[in-house]
Design an enzyme around this catalytic site. Structure first.
Site, mmCIF file in Angstrom:
data_model
loop_
_atom_site.group_PDB
_atom_site.id
_atom_site.type_symbol
_atom_site.label_atom_id
_atom_site.label_comp_id
_atom_site.label_asym_id
_atom_site.label_seq_id
_atom_site.Cartn_x
_atom_site.Cartn_y
_atom_site.Cartn_z
ATOM 1 N N MET A 45 0.853 -1.176 0.000
ATOM 2 C CA MET A 45 0.000 0.000 0.000
ATOM 3 C C MET A 45 0.891 1.229 0.000
ATOM 4 O O MET A 45 1.905 1.259 0.698
ATOM 5 C CB MET A 45 -0.900 0.055 1.242
ATOM 6 C CG MET A 45 -1.986 -0.978 1.288
ATOM 7 S SD MET A 45 -3.072 -0.644 2.705
ATOM 8 C CE MET A 45 -4.148 -2.072 2.601
ATOM 9 N N GLY A 49 -9.421 -3.319 -12.563
ATOM 10 C CA GLY A 49 -8.842 -2.874 -11.300
ATOM 11 C C GLY A 49 -8.778 -1.364 -11.203
ATOM 12 O O GLY A 49 -8.486 -0.670 -12.191
ATOM 13 N N ALA A 50 -9.017 -0.847 -10.001
ATOM 14 C CA ALA A 50 -9.006 0.603 -9.801
ATOM 15 C C ALA A 50 -7.664 1.212 -10.175
ATOM 16 O O ALA A 50 -7.605 2.309 -10.740
ATOM 17 C CB ALA A 50 -9.337 0.926 -8.343
ATOM 18 N N ASP A 51 -6.571 0.506 -9.869
ATOM 19 C CA ASP A 51 -5.251 1.054 -10.172
ATOM 20 C C ASP A 51 -5.055 1.277 -11.662
ATOM 21 O O ASP A 51 -4.461 2.269 -12.095
ATOM 22 C CB ASP A 51 -4.147 0.148 -9.616
ATOM 23 C CG ASP A 51 -4.281 -1.308 -10.055
ATOM 24 O OD1 ASP A 51 -5.348 -1.704 -10.564
ATOM 25 O OD2 ASP A 51 -3.306 -2.069 -9.861
#
Length: 258
Positions: free
Chosen positions: A12, A108-110
């Site tokens: 993270m 995916g958000a990334d």
């Protein structure tokens, strides 16, 4: 000041962002069991090292590909920063770009955040290569729409699989081989050549095939922690932007004016 959280499968990244400027960034191993209290103790110490108080943070935005980690991050925002966390891709933070693929909900958000940030800085068609747990190749057209991509095993996963499956092979560091020769004279050299130059060949081959399919000039942007490892060994990249996902989080919040 905005606290932007990029929750990936392996790590993270927490970043303090003022406008579009990243003031500080910190990395911690992803553990969905980590509580809001544990995050708070860790963050409070880091904020103090930057000469800041928790009160300097007036908004939190989270982008995550680890659903189990989301709840404790939301509790962190509520309990220790007195704000409701904004979640990339949800509610008021819905994606402002088109996801022109068969299953847009599964992207995916990334990957979307990378496209959002890259398109903001680089006009035209783009391929974004993100070196994470997986290595992803994402295509955004000149309008900023996501058109699809590729998911390949990350280089660390590839090495882990090789070492785990072959009992006599040692664990090695991921780094460029000492020479440009691709004929290794010992086991470690041969492994480094296979992992490193094999990965470069995969990157160049897949990007080349994607460019041929697009049929128009296409810039290639690299991001992720291991992007710099390959920067000097291939001319395939037009730009290296290690903070692309965090930049995407900051931009998403600015665009929605919340």
């Amino acid at each position: 000041m905005l606290l932007a959280v990029d929750a990936g499968n392996t790590n993270m990244v927490f970043a303090l962002v003022e406008g579009r400027e990243i003031r500080a960034r910190w990395r911690i191993a992803t553990d969905p069991r980590r509580t809001a209290d544990e995050y708070a103790v860790w963050l409070n110490q880091l904020l103090q090292l930057e000469g800041l108080e928790r009160g300097a943070v007036d908004a939190v935005i989270i982008g995550t590909v680890v659903p189990r980690a989301l709840h404790n991050l939301q509790v962190l925002a509520q309990k220790y920063f007195a704000v409701e966390a904004l979640v990339a891709g949800q509610g008021a933070m819905a994606w402002p770009i088109s996801l022109d693929v068969d299953e847009p909900h599964s992207v995916g958000a990334d990957r979307v955040l990378n496209i959002l940030a890259a398109h903001d800085s680089h006009p035209g068609d783009l391929i974004i290569v993100d070196f994470g747990t997986a290595t992803t190749f994402d295509l955004a057209d000149y309008t900023g729409a996501y058109k699809g991509g590729i998911i390949a095993p990350g280089i660390n996963l590839s090495l882990d699989a090789l070492v785990t499956a072959a009992a006599k092979l040692p664990r090695i560091a991921i780094e460029a081989p000492a020479t440009s020769s691709v004929i290794g004279r010992n086991t470690v050299d041969q492994m480094q050549i296979g992992i490193f130059w094999g990965y470069v060949a995969m990157i160049e081959g897949l990007v080349g095939r994607m460019k041929a399919e697009v049929g128009r000039p296409t810039k290639v942007i690299a991001t992720g922690g291991l992007a710099v490892l390959f920067e000097q060994q291939t001319d395939i990249f037009d730009a290296i932007e290690p903070d692309l996902t965090i930049q995407g989080l900051a931009l998403l919040r600015l665009r929605t004016h919340i």
